[in-house]
Design a protein around this motif. Structure first.
Motif, PDB file in Angstrom:
ATOM      1  N   CYS A   1      45.930  37.779  37.685  1.00 20.23           N
ATOM      2  CA  CYS A   1      45.272  36.477  37.853  1.00 20.23           C
ATOM      3  C   CYS A   1      44.669  36.385  39.240  1.00 20.23           C
ATOM      4  O   CYS A   1      45.019  37.142  40.153  1.00 20.23           O
ATOM      5  CB  CYS A   1      46.257  35.326  37.616  1.00 20.23           C
ATOM      6  N   GLY A   2      43.751  35.457  39.366  1.00 22.24           N
ATOM      7  CA  GLY A   2      43.207  35.062  40.651  1.00 22.24           C
ATOM      8  C   GLY A   2      43.461  33.581  40.845  1.00 22.24           C
ATOM      9  O   GLY A   2      43.391  32.805  39.896  1.00 22.24           O
TER      10      GLY A   2
ATOM     11  N   GLU B   1      39.798  37.010  40.999  1.00 22.13           N
ATOM     12  CA  GLU B   1      40.519  37.993  40.183  1.00 22.13           C
ATOM     13  C   GLU B   1      39.741  39.297  40.082  1.00 22.13           C
ATOM     14  O   GLU B   1      40.316  40.393  40.178  1.00 22.13           O
ATOM     15  CB  GLU B   1      40.773  37.424  38.786  1.00 22.13           C
ATOM     16  N   ALA B   2      38.426  39.198  39.916  1.00 21.17           N
ATOM     17  CA  ALA B   2      37.611  40.410  39.806  1.00 21.17           C
ATOM     18  C   ALA B   2      37.659  41.226  41.090  1.00 21.17           C
ATOM     19  O   ALA B   2      37.776  42.457  41.058  1.00 21.17           O
ATOM     20  CB  ALA B   2      36.170  40.032  39.456  1.00 21.17           C
ATOM     21  N   ARG B   3      37.588  40.550  42.222  1.00 23.17           N
ATOM     22  CA  ARG B   3      37.660  41.280  43.488  1.00 23.17           C
ATOM     23  C   ARG B   3      39.051  41.869  43.708  1.00 23.17           C
ATOM     24  O   ARG B   3      39.184  42.968  44.269  1.00 23.17           O
ATOM     25  CB  ARG B   3      37.298  40.340  44.635  1.00 23.17           C
ATOM     26  N   ALA B   4      40.084  41.153  43.269  1.00 23.56           N
ATOM     27  CA  ALA B   4      41.442  41.664  43.434  1.00 23.56           C
ATOM     28  C   ALA B   4      41.672  42.886  42.556  1.00 23.56           C
ATOM     29  O   ALA B   4      42.395  43.813  42.944  1.00 23.56           O
ATOM     30  CB  ALA B   4      42.456  40.576  43.108  1.00 23.56           C
ATOM     31  N   ARG B   5      41.088  42.911  41.367  1.00 24.16           N
ATOM     32  CA  ARG B   5      41.235  44.069  40.493  1.00 24.16           C
ATOM     33  C   ARG B   5      40.625  45.316  41.127  1.00 24.16           C
ATOM     34  O   ARG B   5      41.160  46.418  40.989  1.00 24.16           O
ATOM     35  CB  ARG B   5      40.569  43.803  39.135  1.00 24.16           C
ATOM     36  N   ARG B   6      39.507  45.144  41.793  1.00 27.48           N
ATOM     37  CA  ARG B   6      38.843  46.309  42.386  1.00 27.48           C
ATOM     38  C   ARG B   6      39.609  46.852  43.578  1.00 27.48           C
ATOM     39  O   ARG B   6      39.606  48.059  43.824  1.00 27.48           O
ATOM     40  CB  ARG B   6      37.426  45.941  42.808  1.00 27.48           C
TER      41      ARG B   6
END
Length: 447
Positions: A204-205, A407-412
């Motif tokens: 999650c973000g 969340e997208a930035r954390a996944r990367r």
């Protein structure tokens, strides 16, 4: 000699690790001292504050005059001499004075640590929270019944406290403090808990804001913090603040600045309301961070600079600035949501519950479309609650859209073992490029 010192250091480190010297959990209880004990503890609190200031002043003076670094091991010798000559220092337990000097060492170490956000050690004012630290070897705790216990303090005797939860470990240190609700005693205990393995929960973000206290990317609605003060409590706080201002003005004009008993009563009533507000805020923060850490395997948050965000607008009485009052209100709202405290709690709770915390750059998270990745300030007109992408027409709550982008930035950046289930935003404008665009000179108008 060097080999002996190295062997002693390795042995001390081994004992600290195996013997559980360090405290890894905290326990705080409400203390109920007698009237005589309360007077003694109040005097000790002011003595501890004065000792901190004197020790800090001594270190600063020696460094400025002689470039000499003074540490607690040497300052304890001066403390022993001062205890025999000054009664106000001699009344404080020797263990408490030594603990204060060790805390000053830790404050200096944190200041010189580039990875620690601490500033230079500051002097404590008279209105600072009263606190008396003690090492674990100087206290003894015994249980009276299921709800009550008492602790034996040097030079004070047995102090009763409410046993609201089990101690659950070996006591390494203790601190007696006072706030607006009364006296408390805190114990640093070693419970020997090891971090949990990865919990396998979803990713999650989280977007921390003012209108929405926390918007999680996997949830359709935000999490809102209840009002920390009721309407009647806010009215009473405002009236008490006005009364305090009038009483201080009267004291300066007629009593030479000496506080009256009524003024001290007003200050105590204000402190009680402020403590209630802080406790309610802390309760929501702990419940929020614990639930996030337990129910997610990776949490992405913004790497915010709260100090820069809450910088006050410049203005004086003679030359008032623009929007000073509105900026002050915004600062209070930001600080009331405690983004720094939430991040601090997430840092240690994620390690406890098998989760990973990732802090991502906050640049344009509220202006980036979570569907197509376009960065356009026009997608969020007037900083409202609606986000409408100018490229693909995607519409969503602005804070929820920002949480998905986080969340997208954390996944990367969170590791290759995290499988992405959402399209990563494709259009990106680098931060240095955006900065150059903002700093580019404007074209000159034709005359």
């Amino acid at each position: 000699m060097k080999t002996q010192f190295l062997s002693f250091r390795i042995c001390a480190t081994f004992i600290a690790t195996i013997g559980g010297v360090r405290a890894d959990a905290g326990r705080k209880y409400r203390a109920y001292p007698t009237r005589g004990q309360e007077q003694i503890l109040t005097g000790w609190g002011h003595t501890a504050r004065a000792l901190w200031n004197v020790a800090l002043e001594q270190r600063v003076y020696l460094w400025e005059q002689r470039r000499y670094t003074l540490r607690s091991a040497e300052q304890c010798k001066y403390l022993t001499a001062a205890r025999s000559e000054l009664d106000w220092i001699g009344g404080l337990p020797a263990q408490a004075g030594q603990q204060i000097l060790r805390q000053l060492d830790r404050a200096y170490d944190n200041f010189w640590n580039p990875d620690h956000p601490a500033r230079f050690p500051a002097r404590k004012k008279r209105g600072h929270r009263l606190s008396i630290p003690l090492p674990g070897q100087a206290v003894e705790v015994r249980k009276l019944n299921r709800k009550w216990a008492e602790v034996c303090l040097p030079k004070l005797g047995w102090l009763r406290f409410r046993l609201s939860r089990a101690m659950g470990g070996t006591i390494r240190n203790a601190t007696i403090s006072r706030d607006g609700n009364g006296w408390h005693i805190s114990f640093g205990v070693h419970i020997g808990r090891k971090p949990d393995p990865p919990n396998g929960e979803p990713v999650c973000g989280v977007d921390f804001g003012v209108a929405a206290s926390a918007f999680v990317s996997t949830e359709p609605t935000p999490r809102l913090m209840p009002p920390t003060l009721t309407a009647n409590e806010r009215k009473r706080l405002k009236a008490l603040e006005q009364r305090k201002a009038r009483q201080i003005t009267y004291a300066k004009r007629h009593n030479g600045g000496k506080y009256s008993r009524r003024l001290r009563t007003t200050i105590a009533q204000i402190a009680k309301l402020a403590t209630q507000r802080a406790n309610r805020r802390r309760d929501f923060t702990h419940k929020l961070t614990t639930d996030l850490a337990k129910s997610h395997s990776l949490i992405g948050i913004e790497d915010l600079r709260v100090k820069n965000m809450t910088t006050s607008a410049k203005g004086t009485t003679g030359a008032p600035g623009k929007n000073v009052r509105s900026k002050a209100g915004l600062n209070r709202s930001v600080l009331d949501n405690t983004p720094g405290e939430r991040r601090r709690q997430l840092e240690y709770k994620t390690r406890m519950y098998g989760c990973v915390l990732v802090a991502v750059p906050p640049f344009h998270t509220s202006q980036t479309c979570a569907a197509c990745g376009l960065v356009d300030p026009g997608s969020r007109k007037g900083c409202g609650r609606l986000f409408a992408c100018t490229h693909c027409g995607h519409e969503d709550d602005a804070d929820h859209n920002a949480s998905i982008e986080i969340e997208a930035r954390a996944r990367r950046t969170g590791g290759s073992d995290i499988n992405s289930t959402r399209s990563i935003p494709r259009v990106r404008v680098p931060a240095n490029g955006r900065r150059r665009m903002r700093e580019a000179p404007k074209p000159a108008h034709a005359s």
